[in-house]
Design a protein around this motif. Structure first.
Motif, PDB file in Angstrom:
ATOM      1  N   THR A   1       0.843  -1.192   0.000  1.00  0.00           N
ATOM      2  CA  THR A   1       0.000   0.000   0.000  1.00  0.00           C
ATOM      3  C   THR A   1       0.881   1.246   0.000  1.00  0.00           C
ATOM      4  OG1 THR A   1      -1.649  -1.192   1.300  1.00  0.00           O
ATOM      5  CG2 THR A   1      -1.855   1.210   1.209  1.00  0.00           C
ATOM      6  N   PRO A   2       0.696   2.140  -0.976  1.00  0.00           N
ATOM      7  CA  PRO A   2       1.529   3.347  -0.987  1.00  0.00           C
ATOM      8  C   PRO A   2       1.177   4.263   0.179  1.00  0.00           C
ATOM      9  CG  PRO A   2      -0.153   3.452  -2.698  1.00  0.00           C
ATOM     10  CD  PRO A   2      -0.251   2.092  -2.068  1.00  0.00           C
ATOM     11  N   PRO A   3       2.142   5.061   0.647  1.00  0.00           N
ATOM     12  CA  PRO A   3       1.861   5.969   1.760  1.00  0.00           C
ATOM     13  C   PRO A   3       0.849   7.039   1.353  1.00  0.00           C
ATOM     14  CG  PRO A   3       4.033   6.395   0.837  1.00  0.00           C
ATOM     15  CD  PRO A   3       3.506   5.171   0.164  1.00  0.00           C
ATOM     16  N   LYS A   4       0.037   7.463   2.332  1.00  0.00           N
ATOM     17  CA  LYS A   4      -0.968   8.495   2.069  1.00  0.00           C
ATOM     18  C   LYS A   4      -0.353   9.881   2.069  1.00  0.00           C
ATOM     19  CE  LYS A   4      -4.739   5.839   4.007  1.00  0.00           C
ATOM     20  NZ  LYS A   4      -5.749   5.741   5.049  1.00  0.00           N
ATOM     21  N   ARG A   5       0.720  10.068   2.830  1.00  0.00           N
ATOM     22  CA  ARG A   5       1.395  11.367   2.937  1.00  0.00           C
ATOM     23  C   ARG A   5       2.894  11.160   2.808  1.00  0.00           C
ATOM     24  NH1 ARG A   5      -1.495  15.212   6.017  1.00  0.00           N
ATOM     25  NH2 ARG A   5      -0.037  16.699   5.139  1.00  0.00           N
ATOM     26  N   GLN A   6       3.564  12.165   2.350  1.00  0.00           N
ATOM     27  CA  GLN A   6       5.016  12.121   2.245  1.00  0.00           C
ATOM     28  C   GLN A   6       5.605  13.087   3.268  1.00  0.00           C
ATOM     29  OE1 GLN A   6       6.503  12.949  -1.663  1.00  0.00           O
ATOM     30  NE2 GLN A   6       8.621  13.087  -0.992  1.00  0.00           N
ATOM     31  N   LEU A   7       6.558  12.596   4.086  1.00  0.00           N
ATOM     32  CA  LEU A   7       7.245  13.476   5.021  1.00  0.00           C
ATOM     33  C   LEU A   7       8.190  14.388   4.247  1.00  0.00           C
ATOM     34  CD1 LEU A   7       8.123  11.054   7.954  1.00  0.00           C
ATOM     35  CD2 LEU A   7       6.226  12.668   7.795  1.00  0.00           C
ATOM     36  N   GLY A   8       8.372  15.597   4.758  1.00  0.00           N
ATOM     37  CA  GLY A   8       9.307  16.503   4.113  1.00  0.00           C
ATOM     38  C   GLY A   8       8.828  17.932   4.154  1.00  0.00           C
ATOM     39  N   GLY A   9       9.529  18.777   3.405  1.00  0.00           N
ATOM     40  CA  GLY A   9       9.186  20.184   3.321  1.00  0.00           C
ATOM     41  C   GLY A   9       9.930  21.056   4.308  1.00  0.00           C
ATOM     42  N   VAL A  10      10.584  20.441   5.301  1.00  0.00           N
ATOM     43  CA  VAL A  10      11.356  21.181   6.300  1.00  0.00           C
ATOM     44  C   VAL A  10      12.670  20.420   6.520  1.00  0.00           C
ATOM     45  CG1 VAL A  10      11.402  22.080   8.648  1.00  0.00           C
ATOM     46  CG2 VAL A  10       9.226  21.938   7.434  1.00  0.00           C
ATOM     47  N   LYS A  11      13.766  21.156   6.505  1.00  0.00           N
ATOM     48  CA  LYS A  11      15.080  20.546   6.731  1.00  0.00           C
ATOM     49  C   LYS A  11      15.501  20.759   8.186  1.00  0.00           C
ATOM     50  CE  LYS A  11      16.502  21.451   2.016  1.00  0.00           C
ATOM     51  NZ  LYS A  11      17.355  22.252   1.146  1.00  0.00           N
ATOM     52  N   PRO A  12      16.388  19.911   8.699  1.00  0.00           N
ATOM     53  CA  PRO A  12      16.904  20.137  10.058  1.00  0.00           C
ATOM     54  C   PRO A  12      17.612  21.491  10.144  1.00  0.00           C
ATOM     55  CG  PRO A  12      17.518  17.958   9.276  1.00  0.00           C
ATOM     56  CD  PRO A  12      16.933  18.694   8.100  1.00  0.00           C
ATOM     57  N   LEU A  13      17.500  22.126  11.293  1.00  0.00           N
ATOM     58  CA  LEU A  13      18.169  23.403  11.546  1.00  0.00           C
ATOM     59  C   LEU A  13      19.415  23.099  12.364  1.00  0.00           C
ATOM     60  CD1 LEU A  13      14.881  25.248  12.450  1.00  0.00           C
ATOM     61  CD2 LEU A  13      16.253  25.659  10.414  1.00  0.00           C
ATOM     62  N   MET A  14      20.612  23.272  11.756  1.00  0.00           N
ATOM     63  CA  MET A  14      21.847  22.842  12.404  1.00  0.00           C
ATOM     64  C   MET A  14      22.932  23.903  12.293  1.00  0.00           C
ATOM     65  SD  MET A  14      22.156  18.854  11.423  1.00  0.00           S
ATOM     66  CE  MET A  14      21.190  18.491   9.981  1.00  0.00           C
ATOM     67  N   ASN A  15      23.809  23.907  13.301  1.00  0.00           N
ATOM     68  CA  ASN A  15      24.985  24.766  13.304  1.00  0.00           C
ATOM     69  C   ASN A  15      26.158  23.907  13.770  1.00  0.00           C
ATOM     70  OD1 ASN A  15      27.083  26.529  13.976  1.00  0.00           O
ATOM     71  ND2 ASN A  15      25.700  28.142  14.608  1.00  0.00           N
ATOM     72  N   PHE A  16      27.185  23.805  12.936  1.00  0.00           N
ATOM     73  CA  PHE A  16      28.363  23.005  13.273  1.00  0.00           C
ATOM     74  C   PHE A  16      29.516  23.875  13.774  1.00  0.00           C
ATOM     75  CE2 PHE A  16      25.960  20.705  10.049  1.00  0.00           C
ATOM     76  CZ  PHE A  16      25.722  19.525  10.731  1.00  0.00           C
ATOM     77  N   ASP A  17      29.334  25.198  13.741  1.00  0.00           N
ATOM     78  CA  ASP A  17      30.368  26.133  14.174  1.00  0.00           C
ATOM     79  C   ASP A  17      30.133  26.463  15.648  1.00  0.00           C
ATOM     80  OD1 ASP A  17      32.465  27.917  14.198  1.00  0.00           O
ATOM     81  OD2 ASP A  17      31.298  29.556  13.328  1.00  0.00           O
ATOM     82  N   ILE A  18      30.514  25.541  16.509  1.00  0.00           N
ATOM     83  CA  ILE A  18      30.283  25.673  17.945  1.00  0.00           C
ATOM     84  C   ILE A  18      31.605  25.984  18.645  1.00  0.00           C
ATOM     85  CG2 ILE A  18      29.556  24.450  20.041  1.00  0.00           C
ATOM     86  CD1 ILE A  18      27.665  22.816  18.219  1.00  0.00           C
ATOM     87  N   ASN A  19      31.588  27.018  19.471  1.00  0.00           N
ATOM     88  CA  ASN A  19      32.775  27.407  20.229  1.00  0.00           C
ATOM     89  C   ASN A  19      32.298  27.933  21.580  1.00  0.00           C
ATOM     90  OD1 ASN A  19      35.194  28.254  21.207  1.00  0.00           O
ATOM     91  ND2 ASN A  19      35.440  29.945  19.785  1.00  0.00           N
ATOM     92  N   ILE A  20      32.220  27.053  22.567  1.00  0.00           N
ATOM     93  CA  ILE A  20      31.769  27.424  23.909  1.00  0.00           C
ATOM     94  C   ILE A  20      33.007  27.623  24.777  1.00  0.00           C
ATOM     95  CG2 ILE A  20      30.361  26.777  25.896  1.00  0.00           C
ATOM     96  CD1 ILE A  20      28.788  24.903  23.971  1.00  0.00           C
TER      97      ILE A  20
ATOM     98  N   ASP B   1      31.373  16.715  23.803  1.00  0.00           N
ATOM     99  CA  ASP B   1      31.391  17.721  22.744  1.00  0.00           C
ATOM    100  C   ASP B   1      29.980  18.310  22.711  1.00  0.00           C
ATOM    101  OD1 ASP B   1      34.028  17.019  21.953  1.00  0.00           O
ATOM    102  OD2 ASP B   1      33.249  15.434  20.651  1.00  0.00           O
ATOM    103  N   GLU B   2      29.672  19.125  21.714  1.00  0.00           N
ATOM    104  CA  GLU B   2      28.317  19.672  21.615  1.00  0.00           C
ATOM    105  C   GLU B   2      27.765  19.582  20.210  1.00  0.00           C
ATOM    106  OE1 GLU B   2      25.761  20.285  23.189  1.00  0.00           O
ATOM    107  OE2 GLU B   2      26.554  20.320  25.211  1.00  0.00           O
ATOM    108  N   MET B   3      26.462  19.688  20.141  1.00  0.00           N
ATOM    109  CA  MET B   3      25.721  19.762  18.886  1.00  0.00           C
ATOM    110  C   MET B   3      24.632  20.813  19.037  1.00  0.00           C
ATOM    111  SD  MET B   3      25.194  15.883  17.549  1.00  0.00           S
ATOM    112  CE  MET B   3      26.590  14.894  17.048  1.00  0.00           C
ATOM    113  N   THR B   4      24.298  21.457  17.929  1.00  0.00           N
ATOM    114  CA  THR B   4      23.167  22.380  17.868  1.00  0.00           C
ATOM    115  C   THR B   4      22.311  21.912  16.707  1.00  0.00           C
ATOM    116  OG1 THR B   4      24.524  24.209  18.673  1.00  0.00           O
ATOM    117  CG2 THR B   4      22.439  24.781  17.637  1.00  0.00           C
ATOM    118  N   MET B   5      21.262  21.136  17.011  1.00  0.00           N
ATOM    119  CA  MET B   5      20.407  20.569  15.979  1.00  0.00           C
ATOM    120  C   MET B   5      18.954  20.702  16.391  1.00  0.00           C
ATOM    121  SD  MET B   5      22.508  17.153  14.980  1.00  0.00           S
ATOM    122  CE  MET B   5      24.109  17.291  14.202  1.00  0.00           C
ATOM    123  N   GLY B   6      18.154  21.204  15.479  1.00  0.00           N
ATOM    124  CA  GLY B   6      16.719  21.298  15.690  1.00  0.00           C
ATOM    125  C   GLY B   6      16.014  20.525  14.597  1.00  0.00           C
TER     126      GLY B   6
END
Length: 146
Positions: free
Chosen positions: A3-22, A132-137
């Motif tokens: 059965t094919p899916p009724k909805r497709q996930l997507g339309g929004v990308k993760p919000l990320m920052n890899f330039d972390i300096n605490i 270490d740290e990550m900044t991911m939404g």
């Protein structure tokens, strides 16, 4: 099943920052807001902030094309051990042109180090280790139906 899916996930990308300096002993460092403007109408399903041991607060905000705004999710006392996905009670339609912002705060103080077991004298950067740290939404959404 076939059965094919009724909805497709997507339309929004993760919000990320890899330039972390605490810096060492920094009590409250803000990273962000990290911004994205969505191109298509979507139905929001969930939010998931992701940080490591020094993460203390997370905020997702929605800025609509008509000039209004609202908080999508605010976690004022983030805890790394939760790793929680926050599901909306009902999907929320978000129009194309909406800007989504993610902001995160960190605490590298001696007090936080005593609670979480890290060395606050260390400068902290992006990395996969819990000290270490990550900044991911992360945002789960489905492309809106016609």
């Amino acid at each position: 099943t076939s059965t094919p899916p009724k909805r497709q996930l997507g339309g929004v990308k993760p919000l990320m920052n890899f330039d972390i300096n605490i810096p060492p002993f920094e009590k409250r460092l803000q990273i962000g807001p990290i911004k994205q403007t969505i191109k298509d109408d979507v139905d929001l399903i969930s939010f998931m902030p992701h940080m490591h041991m020094r993460g203390t607060e997370a905020l997702f905000e929605l800025f609509y094309p008509d000039g209004t705004s609202e908080v999508g999710l605010h976690v004022p006392q983030y805890d790394f051990s939760w790793q929680t996905v926050y599901y909306l009670k009902e999907m929320k339609r978000i129009p194309a042109g909406t800007r989504i912002e993610y902001t995160a705060w960190y605490d590298n103080s001696k007090e936080m180090a005593e609670k979480r077991g890290f060395d606050p004298a260390q400068e902290v950067h992006y990395g996969e280790s819990s000290t270490d740290e990550m900044t991911m939404g992360f945002i789960m959404a489905a492309v809106a139906k016609d």
